[in-house]
Design a protein around this motif. Structure first.
Motif, PDB file in Angstrom:
ATOM      1  N   PRO A  11      -4.395 -23.549  13.612  1.00 19.35           N
ATOM      2  CA  PRO A  11      -4.915 -22.199  13.979  1.00 19.35           C
ATOM      3  C   PRO A  11      -5.907 -22.830  14.805  1.00 19.35           C
ATOM      4  N   SER A  12      -6.544 -24.129  14.261  1.00 17.34           N
ATOM      5  CA  SER A  12      -7.586 -24.363  15.029  1.00 17.34           C
ATOM      6  C   SER A  12      -7.550 -25.373  16.019  1.00 17.34           C
ATOM      7  N   ILE A  13      -6.204 -26.128  15.797  1.00 17.65           N
ATOM      8  CA  ILE A  13      -5.538 -27.327  16.744  1.00 17.65           C
ATOM      9  C   ILE A  13      -4.883 -26.042  18.333  1.00 17.65           C
ATOM     10  N   GLN A  14      -4.210 -25.034  17.669  1.00 23.05           N
ATOM     11  CA  GLN A  14      -3.531 -23.967  18.168  1.00 23.05           C
ATOM     12  C   GLN A  14      -4.792 -23.514  19.234  1.00 23.05           C
ATOM     13  N   ASN A  15      -6.313 -23.104  18.953  1.00 25.51           N
ATOM     14  CA  ASN A  15      -6.604 -22.551  20.112  1.00 25.51           C
ATOM     15  C   ASN A  15      -7.443 -23.851  20.643  1.00 25.51           C
ATOM     16  N   GLU A  16      -7.494 -25.273  20.477  1.00 26.50           N
ATOM     17  CA  GLU A  16      -8.073 -25.967  21.164  1.00 26.50           C
ATOM     18  C   GLU A  16      -6.972 -26.633  22.287  1.00 26.50           C
ATOM     19  N   LEU A  17      -5.796 -26.534  21.940  1.00 28.31           N
ATOM     20  CA  LEU A  17      -4.195 -27.003  22.695  1.00 28.31           C
ATOM     21  C   LEU A  17      -4.134 -25.488  23.869  1.00 28.31           C
ATOM     22  N   GLU A  18      -5.088 -24.479  23.953  1.00 28.10           N
ATOM     23  CA  GLU A  18      -4.512 -23.194  23.778  1.00 28.10           C
ATOM     24  C   GLU A  18      -5.981 -22.981  25.715  1.00 28.10           C
ATOM     25  N   LYS A  19      -7.290 -24.108  25.227  1.00 23.51           N
ATOM     26  CA  LYS A  19      -8.149 -24.039  26.261  1.00 23.51           C
ATOM     27  C   LYS A  19      -7.928 -24.740  27.716  1.00 23.51           C
ATOM     28  N   TYR A  20      -6.325 -25.468  27.766  1.00 20.91           N
ATOM     29  CA  TYR A  20      -6.236 -26.635  28.778  1.00 20.91           C
ATOM     30  C   TYR A  20      -5.048 -25.777  29.524  1.00 20.91           C
ATOM     31  N   GLY A  21      -4.971 -24.162  28.864  1.00 24.91           N
ATOM     32  CA  GLY A  21      -3.752 -23.880  29.685  1.00 24.91           C
ATOM     33  C   GLY A  21      -1.779 -24.400  29.517  1.00 24.91           C
ATOM     34  N   SER A  22      -1.498 -23.258  29.778  1.00 23.95           N
ATOM     35  CA  SER A  22      -0.273 -23.298  28.958  1.00 23.95           C
ATOM     36  C   SER A  22       0.911 -24.289  30.084  1.00 23.95           C
ATOM     37  N   ASP A  23       0.567 -24.358  31.549  1.00 23.79           N
ATOM     38  CA  ASP A  23       1.270 -25.496  31.723  1.00 23.79           C
ATOM     39  C   ASP A  23       0.824 -26.531  31.404  1.00 23.79           C
TER      40      ASP A  23
END
Length: 270
Positions: A11-23
């Motif tokens: 989940p911590s990696i998921q949260n980090e990736l989502e900061k960049y935007g879904s595109d």
């Protein structure tokens, strides 16, 4: 970027990736599999790479029906035999003629793989090993130097690459040679000897370099020399910390990519 998300995806990696935007991402859920993990190890200038879990493959056919179907540029990292499979699937799609950027996977950059590599090279627009990988593939018992790197790049181009060879050479920068314009060096943005505090972790530098190259090709109308400036700037942000750079209002890591691009270009103006 395509991310295979296993049942144990943190989940911590998921949260980090989502900061960049879904595109930025296309997730492929693999509920029956673990997330692919690998170990990068560094001993001085020697890099080791080892998969810790079974790798999950992806092919051009897997892009059908997604927002990434038939991209104008295709960057892939694999063995030469897998590259042949990828290119055969590209050839099966009428009217699809992408710029192909091929990065041989480190553990297959050995002399025994050279015949398979030669077989696929006529389908490859841009071949980009790093310096150690290029010398190893060609059985050159030489230490990486500008002279040996130029020699290896010229030989790889001679063996049948369609357009260009770019040898990524760490602190020396990158050497580009093409069929119609000859060879040229682009320096690294951060020189480790001059800016030791800026080179923290080089994991992912090659990937971000070639991603930046693809963006640069699109921006510059496929000028591989100009695109290498974009590639170098892209890599410069990746190596400044462990993990991913941060996005801020000022840009990446509180710095402007366009400013770095102009700084880098200014070093090469006569």
């Amino acid at each position: 970027m395509i991310v295979d998300r296993g049942s144990d995806f943190p989940p911590s990696i998921q949260n980090e990736l989502e900061k960049y935007g879904s595109d930025m991402w296309m997730f492929r859920d693999q509920p029956e599999s673990r997330t692919t993990r690998a170990l990068n190890s560094y001993r001085g200038d020697f890099r080791g790479f080892e998969y810790l879990t079974p790798r999950i493959r992806i092919t051009p056919r897997d892009l059908d029906g997604t927002k990434l179907a038939q991209p104008a540029m295709l960057h892939f990292i694999c063995s030469p035999s897998r590259a042949s499979v990828i290119m055969s699937q590209v050839d099966d799609v009428p009217g699809w003629d992408p710029i192909t950027i091929y990065e041989p996977i480190p553990d297959r950059c050995v002399p025994e793989e050279l015949p398979a590599l030669v077989k696929v090279l006529p389908s490859i627009s841009i071949l980009s090993p790093n310096a150690e990988e290029a010398l190893s593939l060609l059985s050159y018992d030489l230490s990486p130097s500008k002279e040996s790197i130029e020699q290896a790049a010229s030989k790889l181009l001679e063996l049948g690459v369609k357009d260009s060879v770019i040898v990524r050479s760490g602190s020396m920068g990158a050497y580009i040679t093409t069929r119609d314009k000859g060879g040229r060096w682009v320096s690294a943005f951060w020189d480790k000897s001059e800016h030791p505090g800026k080179v923290i972790d080089v994991t992912g530098a090659g990937n971000s370099f070639l991603g930046g190259l693809a963006a640069g090709l699109d921006i510059t109308g496929n000028d591989v020399y100009e695109a290498t400036f974009y590639a170098t700037v892209s890599a410069s942000f990746t190596i400044e910390q462990e993990g991913l750079p941060t996005m801020t209002e000022a840009g990446w890591n509180d710095d402007s990519p366009s400013t770095r691009l102009e700084m880098l270009k200014s070093r090469h103006r006569i």
